[in-house]
Scaffold this motif. Structure first.
Motif, PDB file in Angstrom:
ATOM      1  N   ARG A 405       0.804  -1.228   0.000  1.00 20.62           N
ATOM      2  CA  ARG A 405       0.000   0.000   0.000  1.00 20.62           C
ATOM      3  C   ARG A 405       0.836   1.277   0.000  1.00 20.62           C
ATOM      4  N   ASN A 406       2.111   1.150   0.252  1.00 22.43           N
ATOM      5  CA  ASN A 406       2.980   2.327   0.262  1.00 22.43           C
ATOM      6  C   ASN A 406       4.356   1.915  -0.254  1.00 22.43           C
ATOM      7  N   VAL A 407       4.430   1.719  -1.552  1.00 26.47           N
ATOM      8  CA  VAL A 407       5.650   1.191  -2.168  1.00 26.47           C
ATOM      9  C   VAL A 407       6.765   2.226  -2.117  1.00 26.47           C
ATOM     10  N   LYS A 408       7.948   1.765  -1.732  1.00 27.84           N
ATOM     11  CA  LYS A 408       9.122   2.640  -1.662  1.00 27.84           C
ATOM     12  C   LYS A 408      10.265   1.950  -2.393  1.00 27.84           C
ATOM     13  N   THR A 409      10.762   2.579  -3.453  1.00 30.76           N
ATOM     14  CA  THR A 409      11.928   2.073  -4.178  1.00 30.76           C
ATOM     15  C   THR A 409      12.751   3.263  -4.661  1.00 30.76           C
ATOM     16  N   TYR A 410      13.921   2.960  -5.165  1.00 27.25           N
ATOM     17  CA  TYR A 410      14.713   3.955  -5.884  1.00 27.25           C
ATOM     18  C   TYR A 410      14.838   3.476  -7.322  1.00 27.25           C
ATOM     19  N   LEU A 411      14.208   4.203  -8.228  1.00 30.99           N
ATOM     20  CA  LEU A 411      14.199   3.897  -9.659  1.00 30.99           C
ATOM     21  C   LEU A 411      13.451   2.595  -9.983  1.00 30.99           C
ATOM     22  N   GLY A 412      12.760   2.034  -8.991  1.00 29.17           N
ATOM     23  CA  GLY A 412      12.129   0.739  -9.198  1.00 29.17           C
ATOM     24  C   GLY A 412      13.138  -0.380  -9.268  1.00 29.17           C
ATOM     25  N   LEU A 413      14.393  -0.088  -8.909  1.00 27.96           N
ATOM     26  CA  LEU A 413      15.485  -1.044  -9.065  1.00 27.96           C
ATOM     27  C   LEU A 413      16.032  -1.567  -7.743  1.00 27.96           C
ATOM     28  N   MET A 414      15.980  -0.748  -6.701  1.00 28.41           N
ATOM     29  CA  MET A 414      16.571  -1.134  -5.424  1.00 28.41           C
ATOM     30  C   MET A 414      15.838  -0.458  -4.281  1.00 28.41           C
ATOM     31  N   MET A 415      16.178  -0.852  -3.052  1.00 30.83           N
ATOM     32  CA  MET A 415      15.489  -0.314  -1.885  1.00 30.83           C
ATOM     33  C   MET A 415      16.460  -0.071  -0.730  1.00 30.83           C
ATOM     34  N   GLU A 416      16.147   0.910   0.088  1.00 28.43           N
ATOM     35  CA  GLU A 416      16.859   1.148   1.339  1.00 28.43           C
ATOM     36  C   GLU A 416      16.558  -0.003   2.300  1.00 28.43           C
ATOM     37  N   SER A 417      17.557  -0.434   3.034  1.00 23.52           N
ATOM     38  CA  SER A 417      17.487  -1.541   4.006  1.00 23.52           C
ATOM     39  C   SER A 417      17.576  -2.916   3.353  1.00 23.52           C
TER      40      SER A 417
END
Length: 539
Positions: A405-417
């Motif tokens: 419900r609250n998607v978080k990505t960077y560029l849709g390629l990677m994620m923090e943590s």
């Protein structure tokens, strides 16, 4: 327990997994693809429903990274069928000798980042444990089936199928009464074929959709050779067009044309076929006036084709065209003129339960011998959320994304943590708004070059910064809010699962612009990311 060590573990053996494996092997890294099915192909292994086809012109539905590989294959039809696409992906696996590094019948159940070792520990349903520096998801955007929890489905005495998990053997509908629930792309393609055999076919429809004519046809030898000789043009289109494919466009707003000229342009699209209803005018997805012109054209076509006025009205879509995925079909609307084909709108007559002899609605029961669930997929995030992925400090992907419900990505390629976890065509990338092989090639190339950078610099981990995720989410939202997409509940937003608007998780700025952004990030030494070198020294 024997733990198997690799530089990289790749999840999924579809287009994404095959190309990622090829690139990493070229780089000299040890990689293993883990695939749940007993064959390669990804979604094209599972989706064997009648009439299953891609909706990109087949000449673009190929890998272009190798001119030699591209020129060895000949597509038979304008729109390739599922068997042919599956045959193509097996051809790729053989030509590149990928099979030795693909492990079939193996489903990844858990992946946990080990803080001390800076490695991913991957568990499978076969009881195996793998460790790898890099974990790469090639699970796809449309691979986890959505079967609504209809009460009583276990009591049905007939046959039940889902389009995304179709039997390998042909299903015979001759003389049978068939109910199809859902009329997205898989429902439309299925109905066109089932109607040819079934004694009766009833569509239970929640939302009518726009269905453009495909005008599918066998490709002549001349057309095939023309495509082969145009390799450079095809590859150029992959990365220099918004959709990774060349579609017809006037290059102008709909308002630049008179009503007569607008209709002439649209009639041309209808007769030549394909997805160009969404590109014929430059502002179809952003301008309500332009969108109405195209939307009304399709509604008028429905009225021309469907003989029964009430049925035609029920088939009228009432949302902005392109804000749900545009469907292409072959004489789809024409099947409703056949006496054995029926339409029931679920808007005022919803499904209450499945009973032993059919589907019970609010106002009566539709008796049948076969139920086909064409109810789609848990799109964009579903396949990743099905895996227990645990990053730093025990944070799970379900917690990070609040169950989608609250998607978080960077560029849709990677994620923090989630260090060294890469997603191919992940949420907040262009993905399903593009020709998928083009999006996949762009993603895999970027990930491969990122890994090259990490290896050359002696960097142990890379992950997105929180600020980068927030900025990217804002950029995606700002672009989407300049369009008509957020006005419509769709599987783009996850609303097909439980009716809840979850946010628009696709980058709508076009694959060409997205590639330029990704390339700039790489050129600036992967700005927006945090690194760890050996001995945990932060760069």
């Amino acid at each position: 327990m024997n733990v198997k060590q690799y530089d990289a573990i790749i999840i999924g053996a579809g287009f994404a997994g095959l190309y990622m494996l090829h690139k990493l092997r070229e780089r000299g890294l040890s990689a293993r693809v883990l695939e749940a099915a007993d064959g390669v192909g990804g979604v094209w292994y599972w989706s064997r429903y009648p009439g299953a086809k891609c909706d990109s012109d087949s000449i673009y539905y190929s890998f272009t990274f190798s001119e030699e590989l591209y020129k060895k294959w000949r597509w038979k039809d304008r729109y390739a069928s599922q068997p042919e696409i599956l045959q193509y992906l097996n051809f790729v696996a053989d030509e590149l000798n990928l099979r030795p590094d693909i492990q079939l019948k193996t489903r990844v159940t858990k992946a946990k980042f080990q803080e001390e070792a800076k490695q991913w520990e991957i568990s499978t349903d076969q009881g195996e444990i793998f460790e790898a520096k890099y974990l790469i998801s090639g699970v796809g955007c449309l691979s986890t089936t959505n079967i609504p929890p209809f009460e009583g489905s276990e009591s049905f005495k007939g046959e039940q199928y889902h389009t995304g998990r179709w039997p390998h053997d042909k299903v015979d509908f001759t003389g049978k009464r068939v109910v199809v629930i859902g009329n997205g792309s898989s429902g439309v393609q299925t109905m066109q074929e089932v109607a040819k055999e079934a004694k009766e076919m009833t569509l239970l429809m929640r939302t009518p959709h726009y269905v453009a004519e495909a005008r599918n046809h066998p490709l002549s030898k001349e057309e095939q050779e023309q495509a082969i000789n145009n390799y450079k043009g095809i590859r150029e289109a992959f990365f220099n067009t918004p959709g990774g494919i060349r579609l017809y466009t006037t290059g102008k707003s709909a308002t630049a044309f008179s009503a007569k000229e607008q209709k002439e342009k649209l009639e041309h699209i209808w007769e030549t076929g394909g997805l160009s209803l969404g590109s014929v005018f430059t502002d179809v997805s952003a301008n309500k006036e332009a969108n109405f012109v195209v939307s009304q054209f399709v509604r008028d076509k429905i009225d021309e084709i469907v003989e029964d006025r009430d049925t035609a009205q029920l088939l009228h879509p009432n949302y902005y065209i392109t804000t749900k995925r545009l469907i292409i079909g072959t004489n789809f609307y024409e099947i409703f003129n056949e006496d054995h084909v029926h339409l029931v709108s679920l808007k005022d007559n919803p499904i209450e339960r499945i009973v032993e002899n059919g589907v019970q609605l609010k106002n009566g029961t539709v008796e049948c011998d076969v139920i086909i669930y064409a109810t789609g997929y848990e799109a964009m995030t579903g396949s990743l959320l099905k895996i227990d992925i645990e990053g730093r400090n025990g944070k799970t992907i379900q917690e990070k994304w609040e169950d989608g419900r609250n998607v978080k990505t960077y560029l849709g390629l990677m994620m923090e943590s989630f260090p060294n976890l890469f997603m191919i065509t992940g949420p907040q990338s262009p993905s399903v708004l593009t020709n998928m092989p083009a999006a996949i090639e762009q993603h895999v190339d970027w990930i491969d070059q990122c890994i090259e950078y990490l290896e050359e610099k002696g960097i142990q981990t890379i992950e997105a910064q929180k600020e980068s995720e927030l900025e990217w989410a804002k950029q995606c939202d700002d672009l989407a809010n300049q369009t008509l997409y957020p006005y419509t509940n769709s599987w783009y937003t996850g609303a097909n699962i439980d009716g809840e608007q979850r946010g628009f998780v696709i980058y709508v700025g076009g694959l060409n612009n997205y590639k330029a952004i990704c390339d700039q990030v790489a050129a600036n030494d992967y700005e927006g990311c945090t690194f760890e070198k050996l001995q945990s020294n932060v760069l």
